[in-house]
Scaffold this motif. Structure first.
Motif, PDB file in Angstrom:
ATOM      1  N   LEU A 141      43.058  50.219  46.383  1.00 24.94           N
ATOM      2  CA  LEU A 141      44.162  49.884  45.469  1.00 24.94           C
ATOM      3  C   LEU A 141      44.608  48.436  45.638  1.00 24.94           C
ATOM      4  O   LEU A 141      44.885  47.735  44.660  1.00 24.94           O
ATOM      5  CB  LEU A 141      45.334  50.834  45.698  1.00 24.94           C
ATOM      6  N   VAL A 142      44.670  47.977  46.891  1.00 20.15           N
ATOM      7  CA  VAL A 142      45.043  46.574  47.136  1.00 20.15           C
ATOM      8  C   VAL A 142      43.999  45.639  46.539  1.00 20.15           C
ATOM      9  O   VAL A 142      44.342  44.620  45.920  1.00 20.15           O
ATOM     10  CB  VAL A 142      45.190  46.325  48.655  1.00 20.15           C
ATOM     11  N   LEU A 143      42.720  45.984  46.718  1.00 18.15           N
ATOM     12  CA  LEU A 143      41.649  45.165  46.151  1.00 18.15           C
ATOM     13  C   LEU A 143      41.762  45.090  44.633  1.00 18.15           C
ATOM     14  O   LEU A 143      41.638  44.006  44.031  1.00 18.15           O
ATOM     15  CB  LEU A 143      40.286  45.749  46.555  1.00 18.15           C
ATOM     16  N   LEU A 144      42.025  46.235  44.009  1.00 23.13           N
ATOM     17  CA  LEU A 144      42.194  46.254  42.558  1.00 23.13           C
ATOM     18  C   LEU A 144      43.380  45.402  42.118  1.00 23.13           C
ATOM     19  O   LEU A 144      43.313  44.669  41.125  1.00 23.13           O
ATOM     20  CB  LEU A 144      42.371  47.692  42.067  1.00 23.13           C
ATOM     21  N   ALA A 145      44.466  45.477  42.888  1.00 21.16           N
ATOM     22  CA  ALA A 145      45.655  44.694  42.552  1.00 21.16           C
ATOM     23  C   ALA A 145      45.372  43.192  42.648  1.00 21.16           C
ATOM     24  O   ALA A 145      45.790  42.405  41.781  1.00 21.16           O
ATOM     25  CB  ALA A 145      46.807  45.072  43.474  1.00 21.16           C
ATOM     26  N   LEU A 146      44.662  42.787  43.692  1.00 17.57           N
ATOM     27  CA  LEU A 146      44.345  41.366  43.863  1.00 17.57           C
ATOM     28  C   LEU A 146      43.435  40.864  42.745  1.00 17.57           C
ATOM     29  O   LEU A 146      43.622  39.751  42.228  1.00 17.57           O
ATOM     30  CB  LEU A 146      43.681  41.149  45.224  1.00 17.57           C
ATOM     31  N   VAL A 147      42.455  41.677  42.385  1.00 20.84           N
ATOM     32  CA  VAL A 147      41.555  41.273  41.301  1.00 20.84           C
ATOM     33  C   VAL A 147      42.302  41.201  39.975  1.00 20.84           C
ATOM     34  O   VAL A 147      42.082  40.298  39.158  1.00 20.84           O
ATOM     35  CB  VAL A 147      40.369  42.259  41.195  1.00 20.84           C
ATOM     36  N   THR A 148      43.233  42.130  39.781  1.00 17.69           N
ATOM     37  CA  THR A 148      44.000  42.171  38.537  1.00 17.69           C
ATOM     38  C   THR A 148      44.844  40.910  38.359  1.00 17.69           C
ATOM     39  O   THR A 148      45.086  40.467  37.228  1.00 17.69           O
ATOM     40  CB  THR A 148      44.893  43.418  38.503  1.00 17.69           C
ATOM     41  N   LEU A 149      45.290  40.316  39.464  1.00 20.86           N
ATOM     42  CA  LEU A 149      46.074  39.086  39.367  1.00 20.86           C
ATOM     43  C   LEU A 149      45.263  37.960  38.721  1.00 20.86           C
ATOM     44  O   LEU A 149      45.818  37.108  38.031  1.00 20.86           O
ATOM     45  CB  LEU A 149      46.545  38.654  40.763  1.00 20.86           C
ATOM     46  N   ARG A 150      43.961  37.979  38.971  1.00 24.66           N
ATOM     47  CA  ARG A 150      43.098  36.947  38.397  1.00 24.66           C
ATOM     48  C   ARG A 150      42.492  37.368  37.064  1.00 24.66           C
ATOM     49  O   ARG A 150      42.237  36.533  36.199  1.00 24.66           O
ATOM     50  CB  ARG A 150      41.966  36.633  39.387  1.00 24.66           C
ATOM     51  N   TYR A 151      42.232  38.680  36.941  1.00 26.53           N
ATOM     52  CA  TYR A 151      41.577  39.180  35.723  1.00 26.53           C
ATOM     53  C   TYR A 151      42.182  40.535  35.364  1.00 26.53           C
ATOM     54  O   TYR A 151      41.680  41.585  35.766  1.00 26.53           O
ATOM     55  CB  TYR A 151      40.066  39.303  35.951  1.00 26.53           C
TER      56      TYR A 151
END
Length: 327
Positions: free
Chosen positions: A18-28
């Motif tokens: 979930l953290v990984l998804l959140a970090l990626v979502t910040l960029r894309y």
């Protein structure tokens, strides 16, 4: 206690995803769109299937280094069958791949069971044998898309209730493994052999036979994945999935499957595969170099190994304390 430890690891891994998804979502932001997440799961389906097969082998204190080579050999077999007999129904070809994979897994299992050869040695040798057999079967030639029938290529891409058949295959395998590990005698035997082979013998479990069936299961899922891989990419050749066995083992380790055996769950293997699948799909989108991807994956594997080792030491201390209390 083992169940609590497993749940703890799986919750941590789910949180990391979930953290990984959140970090990626910040960029894309579009990465977490439902359609894209379905594509990520679809892309990871073969890794999930193989990780579950490898999980069963590792739980019995063995390892299958030939799983990707088995996939490649079975993929070539079904591709050649499709070329030679274009009228054969796709389900029959899938069945042929599963049977062939199971037979190759049985080859590994017999050597481990009857001859007592370490599994790492057996599967390292069979990996080479399988790769060489692909070359002999195909005479070194590729089977390309134009040689395959449309039904052979299109079946895994067909959608059902909004999901591609690739995803449905993965879901079916996940459900099957969960039921097998928790509701069957074989599943309980796999855990017993991994936790304490000596004690398993005293309870009437044949350790070698259990390891044999673990290799057969690993081979069967490799056979299924062989068809899925060849149909997806519409090509069969000697080096298909070369090195992919490392990804499979990494998915198991990240998912909390102990290399020492006896610890791990199907849910953990699935989460480990999904983590690697998200990394592979997300990092290129945010312009992370392939070398950085490798470093990230390697770091996660090391962290998972350290965490698993600490959990095993903690379990060992608990067992010793119980033994001292009973003395």
């Amino acid at each position: 206690m083992m169940g609590n430890l497993a749940k703890h690891r799986e919750l941590i891994l789910a949180g990391a995803i979930l953290v990984l998804l959140a970090l990626v979502t910040l960029r894309y932001p579009g990465f977490i769109a439902p359609g894209n997440l379905v594509r990520v799961f679809d892309d990871t389906s073969i890794l999930i299937i193989l990780a579950l097969g490898q999980m069963v082998v590792i739980l019995t204190r063995c390892i299958d280094l030939s799983i990707a080579a088995n996939l490649a050999l079975c993929g070539m077999i079904v591709a050649l069958l499709n070329v030679a007999f274009p009228g054969l129904p796709v389900p029959l070809l899938i069945g042929a791949g599963i049977v062939a994979g199971g037979a190759f897994g049985a080859f590994n299992g017999v050597l481990v069971w009857k001859l007592g050869i370490p599994s790492i040695v057996v599967t390292l040798g069979s990996m080479t044998i399988f790769r060489g057999s692909i070359f002999l079967l195909s005479s070194g030639q590729w089977v390309n898309a134009h040689q395959m029938t449309d039904a052979f290529k299109d079946f895994p891409r067909a959608t059902f209730v909004g999901l591609p058949m690739f995803s449905w295959f993965a879901i079916a395998v996940i459900v099957g493994f969960v039921l097998m590990m928790w509701r069957t005698r074989l599943g309980r035997s796999v855990y017993a052999v991994g936790v304490n082979p000596t004690a398993a013998v005293y309870t009437g479990i044949d350790v070698g036979r259990t390891q044999f069936f673990a290799f057969v299961i690993s081979g069967m899922v490799a056979g299924l994945a062989g068809y899925l891989w060849v149909a997806r990419y519409a090509v069969a050749y000697t080096e298909i999935a070369s090195g992919f066995e490392l990804n499979v083992i990494a998915a198991c380790v990240i998912g909390g499957i102990s290399i020492a055996g006896g610890i791990g769950t199907a849910a953990g293997a699935v989460l480990g595969a999904l983590f690697l699948g998200i990394v592979a799909n997300a990092l290129p989108v945010i312009n992370v170099s392939p070398f950085a991807q490798m470093a990230i994956s390697g770091t996660v594997i090391i962290i998972a190994v350290v965490f698993n080792a600490r959990a095993e030491r903690k379990k060992g201390r608990i067992i010793l304390r119980k033994a001292e209390a009973q003395a």
